[in-house]
Design a protein around this motif. Structure first.
Motif, PDB file in Angstrom:
ATOM      1  N   GLN A   8       0.793  -1.221   0.000  1.00 12.54           N
ATOM      2  CA  GLN A   8       0.000   0.000   0.000  1.00 12.54           C
ATOM      3  C   GLN A   8       0.829   1.277   0.000  1.00 12.54           C
ATOM      4  O   GLN A   8       0.383   2.298  -0.513  1.00 12.54           O
ATOM      5  CB  GLN A   8      -0.941   0.024   1.197  1.00 12.54           C
ATOM      6  N   GLN A   9       2.024   1.253   0.577  1.00 13.94           N
ATOM      7  CA  GLN A   9       2.832   2.471   0.617  1.00 13.94           C
ATOM      8  C   GLN A   9       3.055   3.015  -0.794  1.00 13.94           C
ATOM      9  O   GLN A   9       3.010   4.213  -1.010  1.00 13.94           O
ATOM     10  CB  GLN A   9       4.191   2.226   1.288  1.00 13.94           C
ATOM     11  N   ARG A  11       1.087   2.477  -3.348  1.00 16.15           N
ATOM     12  CA  ARG A  11      -0.211   2.833  -3.929  1.00 16.15           C
ATOM     13  C   ARG A  11      -0.586   4.283  -3.657  1.00 16.15           C
ATOM     14  O   ARG A  11      -1.444   4.824  -4.338  1.00 16.15           O
ATOM     15  CB  ARG A  11      -1.307   1.915  -3.382  1.00 16.15           C
ATOM     16  N   ARG A  12       0.039   4.907  -2.672  1.00 20.20           N
ATOM     17  CA  ARG A  12      -0.234   6.328  -2.412  1.00 20.20           C
ATOM     18  C   ARG A  12       0.204   7.186  -3.583  1.00 20.20           C
ATOM     19  O   ARG A  12      -0.304   8.275  -3.792  1.00 20.20           O
ATOM     20  CB  ARG A  12       0.496   6.796  -1.155  1.00 20.20           C
ATOM     21  N   PHE A  13       1.183   6.710  -4.348  1.00 20.28           N
ATOM     22  CA  PHE A  13       1.782   7.507  -5.410  1.00 20.28           C
ATOM     23  C   PHE A  13       1.367   7.076  -6.813  1.00 20.28           C
ATOM     24  O   PHE A  13       1.346   7.886  -7.727  1.00 20.28           O
ATOM     25  CB  PHE A  13       3.309   7.436  -5.319  1.00 20.28           C
ATOM     26  N   GLU A  15      -0.661   3.632  -9.291  1.00 22.21           N
ATOM     27  CA  GLU A  15      -1.392   2.368  -9.332  1.00 22.21           C
ATOM     28  C   GLU A  15      -0.398   1.208  -9.281  1.00 22.21           C
ATOM     29  O   GLU A  15       0.613   1.210  -9.986  1.00 22.21           O
ATOM     30  CB  GLU A  15      -2.194   2.282 -10.631  1.00 22.21           C
ATOM     31  N   THR A  16      -0.670   0.245  -8.411  1.00 23.76           N
ATOM     32  CA  THR A  16       0.225  -0.895  -8.247  1.00 23.76           C
ATOM     33  C   THR A  16      -0.571  -2.195  -8.347  1.00 23.76           C
ATOM     34  O   THR A  16      -0.930  -2.789  -7.337  1.00 23.76           O
ATOM     35  CB  THR A  16       0.968  -0.833  -6.897  1.00 23.76           C
ATOM     36  N   TYR A  43       9.488   4.338  -9.484  1.00 22.16           N
ATOM     37  CA  TYR A  43       9.247   4.274  -8.044  1.00 22.16           C
ATOM     38  C   TYR A  43       9.988   3.116  -7.399  1.00 22.16           C
ATOM     39  O   TYR A  43      10.217   3.114  -6.199  1.00 22.16           O
ATOM     40  CB  TYR A  43       7.750   4.145  -7.749  1.00 22.16           C
ATOM     41  N   GLN A  84       8.061  -0.324   0.174  1.00 21.54           N
ATOM     42  CA  GLN A  84       8.979   0.706   0.630  1.00 21.54           C
ATOM     43  C   GLN A  84       9.485   0.323   2.006  1.00 21.54           C
ATOM     44  O   GLN A  84       8.715  -0.117   2.862  1.00 21.54           O
ATOM     45  CB  GLN A  84       8.279   2.056   0.715  1.00 21.54           C
TER      46      GLN A  84
END
Length: 89
Positions: A8-9, A11-13, A15-16, A43, A84
């Motif tokens: 999720q870390q 996904r803040r930036f 689409e994963t 990333y 991350q």
């Protein structure tokens, strides 16, 4: 096929997506993901194609120590987690 998961870390930036890829190594799996989602590459990898200092990858629950070649071998049913690294105190 190996299954690649981004935490999720990231996904803040960006689409994963979780993807199943046909690859023999961690490098091959990541290259397959980046072929489908090119913006994600920046990333995860630096300009030399190495894992960024703040990113870690696990293959089948074992942290990859090969941050340059990403040569960790994969099994057909391998699970790869990319996240991350957290720091602080």
């Amino acid at each position: 096929m190996a299954h690649v998961v981004f935490t999720q870390q990231l996904r803040r930036f960006i689409e994963t997506p979780e993807l199943d890829v046909d690859a023999a190594s961690l490098r091959g799996a990541l290259d397959a993901v980046f072929a489908a989602h090119p913006r994600l590459r920046g990333y995860v990898l630096d300009e030399q194609g190495h894992l960024r200092p703040n990113v870690v990858a696990f293959v089948d629950g074992v942290r990859s120590d090969d941050r340059v070649a990403l040569a960790d071998a994969l099994r057909p049913d391998s699970r790869i987690h990319v996240m991350q690294a957290l720091s602080g105190g």
